[in-house]
Design an enzyme around this catalytic site. Sequence first.
Site, short mmCIF file in Angstrom:
data_model
loop_
_atom_site.label_atom_id
_atom_site.label_comp_id
_atom_site.label_asym_id
_atom_site.label_seq_id
_atom_site.Cartn_x
_atom_site.Cartn_y
_atom_site.Cartn_z
N ALA A 146 0.84 -1.21 0.00
CA ALA A 146 0.00 0.00 0.00
C ALA A 146 0.87 1.25 0.00
CB ALA A 146 -0.91 0.01 1.23
N TYR A 147 1.97 1.20 0.73
CA TYR A 147 2.90 2.33 0.77
C TYR A 147 3.40 2.63 -0.65
CZ TYR A 147 7.43 4.65 1.32
OH TYR A 147 8.50 5.50 1.20
N ALA A 148 3.88 1.58 -1.34
CA ALA A 148 4.42 1.77 -2.69
C ALA A 148 3.34 2.29 -3.64
CB ALA A 148 5.00 0.45 -3.21
#
Length: 235
Positions: A146-148
């Site tokens: 999700a961060y990426a």
Amino acid sequence: MTAPILITGAGQRIGLAFARACLDRGQPIIVTYRTYRPAIDALQKAGAVCLHADFATNAGIDDFIQALKSRTDTLRAIIHNASDWIPESEDSDPADVMNAMMQIHVMTPYRINLTCRSMLEQEGSTTDIIHMTDYVVEKGSAKHIAYAASKAALTNLTLSFARLLAPRVKVNAVAPSLIMFNQGDSQAYREKTLKKSLMGIEPGAEVAVATLQFLLDNPYITGRTLPLDGGRHLV
Ligand SMILES: NC(=O)C1=CN([C@@H]2O[C@H](COP(=O)(O)OP(=O)(O)OC[C@H]3O[C@@H](n4cnc5c(N)ncnc54)[C@H](OP(=O)(O)O)[C@@H]3O)[C@@H](O)[C@H]2O)C=CC1
Ligand SMILES: Nc1nc2c(c(=O)[nH]1)N=C([C@H](O)[C@@H](O)CO)CN2
């Protein structure tokens, strides 16, 4: 009177390093912090305007924008640095992780850029927005999915805002790989991570400070992402 640079998430690490560098150059700054630290007091004593902000909700973003507008009518630049690096884990709901990542890395810059664009356009000379993204936008991340994805969305915001705000405002991104470890990082993790780039070093915040300053000083780069990754793409 020189318009201030807004730096989000300047209570520690890269944001704090850039805030200190700005003050050393006599550049006025407005910084946000979520967690109080003595470094915030020191920035305040050195002349910075320090505003508490938690961007986890849209109300928090809007409260910050209101506070910002009560302190200045113009901005020299906005550095969107505030970020959380949350991995997927067994005990966290994937929806919560994705929502948190999109909130801090996408909704926050999106909302602030749109509502504060006139503060950038007031200036006589060209002004800047810089998004801190991440090398993982190029390759993805098995542990920070999700961060990426949120940093990839932020990379796309760079393109759209560059189109929207040219030529008065330049909009760019910096995509770091390892810049500085976190205190809890194990020796094994450190050694593994250092092997992931050609340069094989933990460069420290100063390389990010230099890259940010380069973009602010360059009148002809916009809509671009500068990689800052020690040649990680060639390993
Ligand atoms: N350090 C590195 O090696 C790398 C960094 N980057 C990117 O560079 C930028 C700077 O990195 P780094 O200095 O390590 O960042 P940090 O992990 O130290 O985060 C910066 C600040 O973001 C703030 N923040 C997080 N969530 C919120 C929120 N909901 N509301 C308000 N503030 C929030 C934190 O505030 P507080 O502490 O006050 O709670 C924190 O101090 C980030 O965008 C990061 O993704 C990319 C690749 C590598
Ligand atoms: N908000 C943050 N984002 C990232 C951090 C961090 O400490 N805070 N750290 C990294 C890593 O250094 C990674 O680039 C190498 O393992 C990535 N993003």
